[in-house]
Scaffold this motif. Structure first.
Motif, PDB file in Angstrom:
ATOM      1  N   ALA A  58       0.806  -1.067   0.077  1.00 34.47           N
ATOM      2  CA  ALA A  58      -0.047   0.039  -0.085  1.00 34.47           C
ATOM      3  C   ALA A  58       0.926   1.152   0.151  1.00 34.47           C
ATOM      4  O   ALA A  58       0.588   2.242  -0.544  1.00 34.47           O
ATOM      5  CB  ALA A  58      -1.039   0.040   1.137  1.00 34.47           C
ATOM      6  N   ALA A  59       1.894   1.229   0.585  1.00 34.99           N
ATOM      7  CA  ALA A  59       2.836   2.512   0.658  1.00 34.99           C
ATOM      8  C   ALA A  59       3.474   2.771  -0.531  1.00 34.99           C
ATOM      9  O   ALA A  59       3.825   3.709  -1.208  1.00 34.99           O
ATOM     10  CB  ALA A  59       3.853   2.145   1.807  1.00 34.99           C
ATOM     11  N   LEU A  60       3.861   1.636  -1.331  1.00 37.58           N
ATOM     12  CA  LEU A  60       4.388   1.719  -2.705  1.00 37.58           C
ATOM     13  C   LEU A  60       3.552   2.199  -3.610  1.00 37.58           C
ATOM     14  O   LEU A  60       3.905   2.777  -4.428  1.00 37.58           O
ATOM     15  CB  LEU A  60       5.100   0.174  -3.077  1.00 37.58           C
ATOM     16  N   GLU A  61       2.138   1.861  -3.409  1.00 38.59           N
ATOM     17  CA  GLU A  61       1.079   2.272  -4.501  1.00 38.59           C
ATOM     18  C   GLU A  61       1.040   3.941  -4.233  1.00 38.59           C
ATOM     19  O   GLU A  61       0.658   4.543  -5.081  1.00 38.59           O
ATOM     20  CB  GLU A  61      -0.122   1.395  -4.168  1.00 38.59           C
ATOM     21  N   ILE A  62       0.853   4.286  -2.843  1.00 38.81           N
ATOM     22  CA  ILE A  62       0.856   5.773  -2.609  1.00 38.81           C
ATOM     23  C   ILE A  62       1.848   6.470  -3.082  1.00 38.81           C
ATOM     24  O   ILE A  62       1.903   7.519  -3.996  1.00 38.81           O
ATOM     25  CB  ILE A  62       0.730   5.973  -1.008  1.00 38.81           C
ATOM     26  N   GLU A  76      14.124  11.364  -5.453  1.00 41.21           N
ATOM     27  CA  GLU A  76      13.478  11.353  -4.153  1.00 41.21           C
ATOM     28  C   GLU A  76      12.603   9.932  -4.146  1.00 41.21           C
ATOM     29  O   GLU A  76      12.588   9.161  -3.293  1.00 41.21           O
ATOM     30  CB  GLU A  76      12.687  12.370  -3.715  1.00 41.21           C
ATOM     31  N   PHE A  77      11.661   9.764  -5.228  1.00 45.74           N
ATOM     32  CA  PHE A  77      11.152   8.538  -5.485  1.00 45.74           C
ATOM     33  C   PHE A  77      11.848   7.212  -5.581  1.00 45.74           C
ATOM     34  O   PHE A  77      11.493   6.202  -4.816  1.00 45.74           O
ATOM     35  CB  PHE A  77      10.220   8.517  -7.003  1.00 45.74           C
ATOM     36  N   GLN A  78      12.862   7.232  -6.097  1.00 46.55           N
ATOM     37  CA  GLN A  78      13.725   6.102  -6.091  1.00 46.55           C
ATOM     38  C   GLN A  78      14.305   5.754  -4.576  1.00 46.55           C
ATOM     39  O   GLN A  78      14.372   4.648  -4.351  1.00 46.55           O
ATOM     40  CB  GLN A  78      14.894   6.225  -7.084  1.00 46.55           C
ATOM     41  N   LYS A  79      14.954   7.000  -3.942  1.00 48.76           N
ATOM     42  CA  LYS A  79      15.181   6.654  -2.675  1.00 48.76           C
ATOM     43  C   LYS A  79      14.200   6.108  -1.731  1.00 48.76           C
ATOM     44  O   LYS A  79      14.248   5.137  -0.929  1.00 48.76           O
ATOM     45  CB  LYS A  79      15.888   8.214  -2.339  1.00 48.76           C
ATOM     46  N   MET A  80      12.949   6.822  -1.805  1.00 50.43           N
ATOM     47  CA  MET A  80      11.859   6.250  -0.807  1.00 50.43           C
ATOM     48  C   MET A  80      11.500   4.843  -1.362  1.00 50.43           C
ATOM     49  O   MET A  80      11.058   3.943  -0.378  1.00 50.43           O
ATOM     50  CB  MET A  80      10.774   6.946  -1.018  1.00 50.43           C
ATOM     51  N   LYS A  81      11.466   4.447  -2.553  1.00 49.36           N
ATOM     52  CA  LYS A  81      11.234   3.209  -2.846  1.00 49.36           C
ATOM     53  C   LYS A  81      11.866   2.098  -2.556  1.00 49.36           C
ATOM     54  O   LYS A  81      11.615   1.030  -2.143  1.00 49.36           O
ATOM     55  CB  LYS A  81      11.003   3.161  -4.497  1.00 49.36           C
ATOM     56  N   LYS A  82      13.498   2.463  -2.625  1.00 47.59           N
ATOM     57  CA  LYS A  82      14.459   1.631  -1.795  1.00 47.59           C
ATOM     58  C   LYS A  82      14.168   1.310  -0.444  1.00 47.59           C
ATOM     59  O   LYS A  82      14.361   0.316   0.074  1.00 47.59           O
ATOM     60  CB  LYS A  82      15.829   2.398  -2.377  1.00 47.59           C
ATOM     61  N   GLU A  83      13.900   2.260   0.365  1.00 43.48           N
ATOM     62  CA  GLU A  83      13.778   1.972   1.619  1.00 43.48           C
ATOM     63  C   GLU A  83      12.410   1.393   1.813  1.00 43.48           C
ATOM     64  O   GLU A  83      12.493   0.715   2.841  1.00 43.48           O
ATOM     65  CB  GLU A  83      13.552   3.570   2.185  1.00 43.48           C
ATOM     66  N   LEU A  84      11.347   1.290   1.065  1.00 44.45           N
ATOM     67  CA  LEU A  84      10.521   0.397   1.273  1.00 44.45           C
ATOM     68  C   LEU A  84      10.395  -0.928   1.003  1.00 44.45           C
ATOM     69  O   LEU A  84       9.845  -1.794   1.380  1.00 44.45           O
ATOM     70  CB  LEU A  84       9.022   1.079   0.592  1.00 44.45           C
ATOM     71  N   GLN A  85      11.233  -1.177   0.075  1.00 44.36           N
ATOM     72  CA  GLN A  85      11.482  -2.477  -0.494  1.00 44.36           C
ATOM     73  C   GLN A  85      12.901  -3.021   0.427  1.00 44.36           C
ATOM     74  O   GLN A  85      12.891  -3.820   1.045  1.00 44.36           O
ATOM     75  CB  GLN A  85      12.050  -2.653  -1.773  1.00 44.36           C
TER      76      GLN A  85
END
Length: 85
Positions: A58-62, A76-85
């Motif tokens: 759900a967080a990745l979808e948001i 920033e998107f890539q950084k946040m996506k990496k943190e969530l995965q």
């Protein structure tokens, strides 16, 4: 005379009871070790908890929606996506 049961006292089958006792003890020990490994993996290390995986999806979808709307730059998107995965 040797007593009432011959060798071993119980008609010679004392080894049978000892064998079942040993097998039961070994099975119980293996069960305890497997339970300890299961709890270590799933509780203390996070494991593959489905409820956490659902929250992460759900967080990745948001995050993807915010990126698609232009609210986040690519870095920033890539950084946040990496943190969530």
């Amino acid at each position: 005379m040797m007593g009432y049961g011959g060798f071993g006292g119980h008609y010679g089958f004392d080894w049978l009871g000892a064998g079942f006792g040993m097998i039961t003890h070994l099975a119980f020990t293996v069960l305890i070790v497997m339970a300890a490994i299961y709890f270590y993996k799933n509780i203390f290390r996070g494991g593959n908890c489905r409820h956490l995986r659902g929250q992460n999806d759900a967080a990745l979808e948001i995050l993807r929606e915010r990126y698609a709307k232009g609210e986040l730059p690519a870095e920033e998107f890539q950084k946040m996506k990496k943190e969530l995965q």
